[in-house]
Design an enzyme around this catalytic site. Structure first.
Site, PDB file in Angstrom:
ATOM      1  CB  CYS A   2      14.996  38.311  74.723  1.00  0.00           C
ATOM      2  SG  CYS A   2      13.371  38.282  75.501  1.00  0.00           S
ATOM      3  NE  ARG A  27      17.698  40.932  69.788  1.00  0.00           N
ATOM      4  CZ  ARG A  27      17.289  40.846  68.525  1.00  0.00           C
ATOM      5  NH1 ARG A  27      17.823  41.646  67.609  1.00  0.00           N
ATOM      6  NH2 ARG A  27      16.359  39.986  68.170  1.00  0.00           N
ATOM      7  CD1 TRP A  73      10.659  44.873  75.822  1.00  0.00           C
ATOM      8  CD2 TRP A  73       9.438  43.272  74.836  1.00  0.00           C
ATOM      9  NE1 TRP A  73       9.458  45.421  75.468  1.00  0.00           N
ATOM     10  CE2 TRP A  73       8.683  44.468  74.851  1.00  0.00           C
ATOM     11  CE3 TRP A  73       8.877  42.136  74.266  1.00  0.00           C
ATOM     12  CZ2 TRP A  73       7.395  44.549  74.320  1.00  0.00           C
ATOM     13  CZ3 TRP A  73       7.593  42.218  73.733  1.00  0.00           C
ATOM     14  CH2 TRP A  73       6.870  43.411  73.756  1.00  0.00           C
ATOM     15  CG  ASN A 100      14.705  36.823  70.508  1.00  0.00           C
ATOM     16  OD1 ASN A 100      13.761  37.456  70.956  1.00  0.00           O
ATOM     17  ND2 ASN A 100      15.213  37.052  69.303  1.00  0.00           N
ATOM     18  N   GLY A 101      11.976  35.015  71.421  1.00  0.00           N
ATOM     19  CA  GLY A 101      10.835  34.643  70.595  1.00  0.00           C
ATOM     20  C   GLY A 101       9.629  34.301  71.439  1.00  0.00           C
ATOM     21  CD  GLU A 488       8.166  58.293  63.024  1.00  0.00           C
ATOM     22  OE1 GLU A 488       9.254  58.018  63.564  1.00  0.00           O
ATOM     23  OE2 GLU A 488       7.249  57.446  62.904  1.00  0.00           O
ATOM     24  CE  LYS A 492      10.869  57.967  66.095  1.00  0.00           C
ATOM     25  NZ  LYS A 492       9.773  57.010  66.028  1.00  0.00           N
ATOM     26  CD  GLU A 495       8.651  55.152  69.484  1.00  0.00           C
ATOM     27  OE1 GLU A 495       8.783  53.971  69.128  1.00  0.00           O
ATOM     28  OE2 GLU A 495       9.200  56.107  68.882  1.00  0.00           O
ATOM     29  CG  HIS A 511     -15.031  65.744  60.861  1.00  0.00           C
ATOM     30  ND1 HIS A 511     -16.345  65.971  60.515  1.00  0.00           N
ATOM     31  CD2 HIS A 511     -14.279  66.176  59.809  1.00  0.00           C
ATOM     32  CE1 HIS A 511     -16.389  66.500  59.305  1.00  0.00           C
ATOM     33  NE2 HIS A 511     -15.153  66.646  58.865  1.00  0.00           N
ATOM     34  CE  LYS A 610      16.112  50.499  66.379  1.00  0.00           C
ATOM     35  NZ  LYS A 610      15.551  51.839  66.155  1.00  0.00           N
TER      36      LYS A 610
END
Length: 615
Positions: A2, A27, A73, A100-101, A488, A492, A495, A511, A610
């Site tokens: 947050c 955040r 968040w 935050n946490g 990656e 992306k 996301e 496989h 983020k």
């Protein structure tokens, strides 16, 4: 993950709080709220974005000389108004807290507080902090002491700001394991999760350390540290002048931060490699004054990282083993910290994080040290971050602020840094001749220009995006050092477009993943003209034989011919060691333009944030 901001000044601070929250939305953006002084503490909260909170402020004509605010968040409890911060305790609004946490022992404390008559109105761990401070205030002489006593009982990570209705002309803040910064201004004092939120009022900032508790008022501030004494010992923290500019954190002419940050990559990489741009050789002191000694004693490398940074580490493993001839392992930080690996003191632990506040990476580095690893190197984009302070050696990527949730320029600057580390170790281990070192230096100096050329494929990628946006799934393939680039690329796409995407080493198709291939499954392949190109072509033929639709990013000299159900975009000629960095660009552009077609929120994708400062 947050964002918090607080302000106490001589004029109305509500505009400062709202603008700060706007800059902290990367955040978290599930809900937002603020508390301000106006004949007591007044609270406004809403689900959704900060601009919705702004409308409430306008409707209520909110005005206050001090306040704390939060953008969330969600961790504990769904995004809803009752779970939005700030949280109260006491008679209606005696104590107000933003946080935050994550408080790991919140359930135990909750049971205790309920037995003392406290009533909980939310599902959050943060409300526990508010009630605990209120409870401690019964025995403490003031709010500052109450916060000191309360945080001594908290386990986990937190950055908090606390206000009390009875003395609303001050704010008490505390930090442990989550970032928190004080701002020192002419017309007031401030606190925030990030420097960017404070640029509107001051450039003079103080980075609080773990265990720090501070009290802010109109007249100044004082700080104590509670690591040794629960009531704290006075400490002096230096004031730094931030050189971050408003232009760096603004959108400029771009539609989205992600777009801006994709196109900033040539300059970001140039800034990262600037320190050796005028030298004829690479010296280990680029990584710190003790680097030569550490590198001389290093027998192997352990890379710890999460998400995109983990993918950077996977690419570095190829480089380090191939060029420097040094064994390298790469671990997901959140997994490494919960197993019992065998530690070797001669291992250099490399921790990679964009923010330097990634909770799992910080914890994994600390765990590695406790296991007996003697040396550590942080590769990070934030100079005053916890990761930089925790490591023995450090290298700053100098990407500049990255605000879009999906990492772009942080990734390519991490790769540039890891390539520099590879060349340094290779030279020290006598794996490079002087001519080879010179050639690599010239190649790295050319990298910003090569990235600029790679960006020119955007119009072709936009055409592909129109087809991709109609699909629900996608498969990404790569071989060798380009397999992590496929990982990656898939990350992306999922996301920001919410298309389910998976990546595989192309040789693994037969496989299992080949069962997924049909005419509704687009398959993206990275096809550089390297020693594995022939093998990759065989894998692509396997896809074609099953009716798959292929989208291939190839080098100019890869000799892959477009045809039915085979689409090709060509980059430059094969770039050798730099090839993974260049092939990252079109994959970022593909994800961005698919998201545009689908109409998703590019910079603030659902359920994500983020800076991952929670476990």
């Amino acid at each position: 993950m947050c964002g918090i901001i607080g302000a106490i000044g001589k004029a109305n601070v509500i505009p400062v709080l709202l603008e700060g929250l706007q800059r902290l939305e990367y955040r978290g953006y599930d809900s937002a709220g603020l508390v301000f002084t106006n004949y007591g503490l007044k609270r406004l909260r809403t689900t959704g974005r900060v601009n919705m909170l702004g409308r409430l402020v306008e409707q209520q004509k909110a005005h206050g000389l001090s306040g704390i605010a939060h953008t969330r968040w969600a961790t504990h409890g769904e995004p809803s108004e009752r779970n939005a911060h700030p949280h109260f305790s006491g008679d209606e609004s005696r104590i107000a807290v933003v946080h935050n946490g994550i408080i790991e022992n919140h359930e135990i404390i909750r049971v205790q507080l309920k037995s003392f008559g406290y009533r909980f109105l939310s599902d959050t761990d943060t409300e526990v902090i508010a009630h605990l401070v209120s409870f401690k205030h019964r025995e403490a002489k003031d709010l500052f002491e109450a916060v000191c006593l309360a945080v001594a009982e908290l386990q986990g990570a937190y950055a908090i700001a606390v206000m009390e209705e009875a003395q609303a002309d001050r704010i008490v803040v505390a930090r442990h394991g989550a970032p928190l910064i004080l701002g020192v201004g002419k017309d007031g004092n401030y606190v925030a999760s990030d420097v960017s939120a404070l640029l509107q009022v001051t450039r003079d900032v103080i980075y609080l350390e773990d265990g720090d508790i501070a009290e802010l008022s109109n007249h100044g501030f004082h700080i104590v540290n509670c690591l040794k004494n629960r009531l704290g010992e006075p400490v002096n923290r230096p004031v730094y002048e931030s050189h971050l500019s408003n232009e760096e954190i603004g959108l400029g002419s771009y539609a989205h931060y992600m777009q801006k940050e994709i196109f900033e990559q040539p300059s970001a990489v140039a800034n990262t490699l600037e320190m050796f741009s005028n030298t004829q050789s690479i010296a280990p002191n680029l990584f710190g004054s003790e680097a030569e000694t550490v590198f001389t004693n290093t027998k192997q490398i352990l890379i710890l990282a999460c998400g995109t940074s983990y993918h950077a580490g996977l690419i570095a493993r190829y480089w380090l083993e191939t060029v420097a001839g040094i064994p390298c392992s790469v671990e997901i930080a959140s997994e490494y910290r919960y197993r019992n690996p065998v530690a070797d003191p001669a291992t250099l632990v490399v921790a990679i994080s964009q923010s330097g506040e990634t909770a799992d990476t910080l914890a994994a580095l600390g765990y590695a040290k406790r296991l007996g690893h003697s040396y550590s190197l942080a590769i990070c984009n934030v100079p005053e971050s916890a990761l930089i302070r925790q490591a023995d050696l450090r290298f700053l990527t100098r990407a500049g602020p990255e605000i879009g949730v999906a990492s772009t320029k942080a990734f390519t600057t991490q790769l540039a840094s890891l390539l520099l580390l590879t060349v340094t170790l290779a030279k020290m281990r006598h794996k490079l001749s002087a001519a080879e070192e010179h050639q690599l230096i010239m190649t790295m100096r050319h990298l910003p220009k090569a990235l600029q050329q790679a960006l020119l494929v955007e119009p072709q990628v936009e055409i592909w995006a129109q087809h991709f946006a109609q699909k629900r799934h996608a498969l990404f393939l790569g071989r060798g050092v380009h397999y992590p680039i496929a990982l990656e690329g898939a990350l992306k796409l999922k996301e920001i477009s919410y298309i389910h995407a998976e990546a595989y080493a192309a040789g693994e198709l037969k496989h299992g993943p080949l069962a997924l291939v049909d005419n509704e499954m687009p398959v993206v392949a990275i096809a550089p003209n390297d020693q594995l190109l022939g093998k990759l072509k065989s894998n692509l033929q396997e896809v074609q034989a099953r009716g798959g639709e292929l989208y291939v990013f190839a080098d100019a000299d890869s000799e892959i011919t477009p045809g039915d159900h085979l689409h090709v975009i060509r980059l430059s000629e094969h770039a050798g060691l730099l090839s993974p960095i260049l092939h990252t660009i079109p994959l970022q552009l593909l994800a961005y333009h698919v998201a545009l077609v689908k109409g998703t929120d590019v910079d603030k994708p659902r359920n994500l944030a983020k800076a991952v400062t929670v476990e």
